[in-house]
Design an enzyme around this catalytic site. Structure first.
Site, short mmCIF file in Angstrom:
data_model
loop_
_atom_site.label_atom_id
_atom_site.label_comp_id
_atom_site.label_asym_id
_atom_site.label_seq_id
_atom_site.Cartn_x
_atom_site.Cartn_y
_atom_site.Cartn_z
N THR A 1 58.76 -21.46 27.04
CA THR A 1 59.02 -22.68 26.85
C THR A 1 58.76 -23.71 27.90
O THR A 1 58.11 -23.27 28.72
CB THR A 1 60.69 -22.94 26.59
OG1 THR A 1 61.39 -22.42 27.74
CG2 THR A 1 61.24 -21.84 25.40
N ASP B 1 73.65 -36.71 28.29
CA ASP B 1 73.69 -35.67 29.35
C ASP B 1 74.74 -34.75 29.20
O ASP B 1 76.27 -35.35 29.60
CB ASP B 1 73.61 -36.45 30.65
CG ASP B 1 73.20 -35.46 31.75
OD1 ASP B 1 73.55 -34.43 31.66
OD2 ASP B 1 72.37 -35.97 32.68
N VAL B 2 74.98 -33.65 28.90
CA VAL B 2 76.13 -32.59 29.04
C VAL B 2 76.84 -32.65 30.52
O VAL B 2 78.06 -32.27 30.36
CB VAL B 2 75.85 -31.24 28.51
CG1 VAL B 2 75.34 -31.08 27.34
CG2 VAL B 2 74.88 -30.35 29.55
N TYR C 1 70.64 -19.47 39.74
CA TYR C 1 70.70 -19.34 38.21
C TYR C 1 71.21 -18.44 37.72
O TYR C 1 71.90 -18.37 36.76
CB TYR C 1 69.03 -19.53 38.02
CG TYR C 1 68.86 -19.63 36.61
CD1 TYR C 1 69.19 -20.55 35.52
CD2 TYR C 1 68.24 -18.51 35.89
CE1 TYR C 1 68.97 -20.64 34.28
CE2 TYR C 1 68.14 -18.35 34.59
CZ TYR C 1 68.46 -19.58 33.66
OH TYR C 1 68.26 -19.18 32.30
P1 NDP Z 1 63.64 -26.06 27.81
O1 NDP Z 1 63.36 -26.55 29.19
O2 NDP Z 1 62.38 -25.86 26.88
O3 NDP Z 1 64.70 -26.62 27.07
C1 NDP Z 1 65.90 -27.18 27.80
C2 NDP Z 1 66.61 -27.89 26.98
O4 NDP Z 1 67.83 -28.09 27.61
C3 NDP Z 1 66.11 -29.07 26.71
O5 NDP Z 1 66.29 -29.50 25.05
C4 NDP Z 1 66.68 -30.24 27.46
O6 NDP Z 1 66.80 -31.67 26.86
C5 NDP Z 1 68.15 -29.62 27.50
N1 NDP Z 1 69.08 -30.04 28.66
C6 NDP Z 1 68.95 -29.78 30.05
N2 NDP Z 1 69.66 -30.55 30.87
C7 NDP Z 1 70.41 -30.96 29.98
C8 NDP Z 1 71.55 -31.95 30.36
N3 NDP Z 1 71.93 -32.10 31.54
N4 NDP Z 1 72.21 -32.46 29.25
C9 NDP Z 1 71.71 -32.27 27.89
N5 NDP Z 1 70.53 -31.52 27.61
C10 NDP Z 1 69.89 -30.84 28.80
O7 NDP Z 1 64.00 -24.47 27.99
P2 NDP Z 1 64.84 -23.27 27.30
O8 NDP Z 1 64.34 -23.70 25.61
O9 NDP Z 1 63.86 -22.10 27.83
O10 NDP Z 1 66.21 -23.33 27.53
C11 NDP Z 1 67.15 -23.42 26.76
C12 NDP Z 1 68.34 -22.49 27.31
O11 NDP Z 1 67.86 -21.13 27.17
C13 NDP Z 1 68.48 -22.67 28.81
O12 NDP Z 1 70.12 -22.44 28.73
C14 NDP Z 1 68.09 -21.54 29.60
O13 NDP Z 1 68.90 -21.45 30.67
C15 NDP Z 1 68.17 -20.53 28.54
N6 NDP Z 1 67.18 -19.38 28.83
C16 NDP Z 1 65.77 -19.39 28.88
C17 NDP Z 1 64.86 -18.29 28.74
C18 NDP Z 1 63.48 -18.48 29.05
O14 NDP Z 1 62.78 -17.70 29.47
N7 NDP Z 1 62.83 -19.92 28.71
C19 NDP Z 1 65.53 -17.14 28.93
C20 NDP Z 1 67.18 -17.02 28.82
C21 NDP Z 1 67.74 -18.16 28.76
P3 NDP Z 1 66.52 -33.07 27.44
O15 NDP Z 1 65.71 -32.71 28.47
O16 NDP Z 1 66.09 -33.76 26.50
O17 NDP Z 1 67.82 -33.34 27.93
C1 8X3 Z 2 65.47 -17.26 31.84
C2 8X3 Z 2 64.86 -15.89 32.03
O1 8X3 Z 2 64.22 -14.02 33.61
O2 8X3 Z 2 63.29 -16.29 33.84
O3 8X3 Z 2 67.05 -17.17 31.85
O4 8X3 Z 2 65.65 -15.90 34.41
S1 8X3 Z 2 64.66 -15.43 33.59
#
Ligand code: NDP
Ligand code: 8X3
Length: 250
Positions: A186, A58-59, A151
């Protein structure tokens, strides 16, 4: 062959990046909290001939993060590319009504977790005179939108931390990139709405959203750019999204 470490590789953008970089000249270190998902991805990518290790931590847990990185075999310690992707949104509420534990999880994951990874891995990159940090920011970091202030603030912090790191590394060959996606379909919204899939689906109603693969392609481009080219920041939006809050739905 380069070594890349991707946080949050069990889902969404991180998983897409794992699949994309596995097609290139990279060996992979994939991390996340869900061991069974990491095993499934390891199996999938190894079947395709990829070389990879997984680390389950966990980060938000600084000691566990440091121990996981220290457990890497010596020949995997020299990481060339770090994708700080692990992150999440929790809740969509007015700033004066939000949930404290949701806030803590976002702040601890999106900011402190990213900083921990950076602090632990960048000194080695500096020492080797080689490395690239790709942070996954967001359009949400450009401006606040209704009910998303905390957020959005974490992603504004990602922008500032990315810019600061780039400044602090300006006298080195290292490169630092902030990728700022808009709506990407996602598990993000399912997590945000604490498992309410119908509410999550509504986020992408009437618009063709981005996919994790769209973001992975940009990350791969940035990593593969010639050494003198630093892709500092990229805003990636769906065609019918103009900003964090302006979306045209058909
Ligand atoms: P998902 O929920 O599909 O993936 C999130 C990932 O983050 C999972 O692999 C999860 O792994 C990991 N994660 C979450 N919390 C922890 C933790 N405490 N320690 C380690 N790993 C963690 O979402 P997205 O792929 O969409 O998100 C990825 C990134 O992209 C995020 O930073 C999000 O803010 C960003 N983002 C997403 C957007 C969107 O619209 N989807 C747009 C802009 C940015 P696990 O649960 O196995 O720990
Ligand atoms: C994730 C994109 O617009 O839902 O960062 O916040 S938004």
């Amino acid at each position: 062959m380069k070594t890349i470490l991707i946080t949050g590789a069990t889902s969404g953008i991180g998983l897409a990046c794992a699949r994309r970089f596995a097609q290139g000249d990279y060996r992979l270190i994939l991390t996340g909290r869900r061991a069974e998902m990491l095993n499934a991805i390891k199996h999938e990518l190894e079947q395709q001939g990829a070389e990879l290790l997984t680390l389950c931590f966990d980060v938000r847990d600084r000691e566990a993060t440091a121990a996981a990185l220290a457990s890497l075999p010596a020949e995997w310690q020299a990481i060339d590319v770090l994708i700080n992707n692990a992150g999440l949104a929790l809740g969509l509420e007015k700033e004066y009504e939000g949930d404290f534990s949701d806030w803590d999880a976002m702040l601890d994951t999106n900011i402190r977790g990213l900083l921990t990874m950076t602090r632990l891995l960048v000194p080695g990159m500096v020492q080797r005179g080689k490395g690239h940090v790709i942070n996954i920011g967001s359009v949400a970091g450009d401006a606040a939108y209704a009910n998303g202030a905390v957020y959005c603030a974490t992603k504004a912090a990602v922008k500032t931390l990315t810019d600061g790191l780039r400044i602090d590394l300006v006298d080195t060959p290292l490169r630092v990139t902030n990728l700022k996606p808009g709506l990407v379909e996602t598990n993000f919204s399912v997590t945000r709405f604490h498992g309410d899939r119908e509410r999550a689906d509504n986020v992408y109603r009437g618009i063709k959203p981005l996919t994790g693969d769209d973001i992975a392609d940009v990350a791969f481009y940035a990593a593969e750019a010639p050494a003198h080219v630093q892709i500092a920041e990229v805003l990636i939006l769906a065609t019918h999204q103009a900003s964090g809050s302006v979306i045209y739905r058909q």
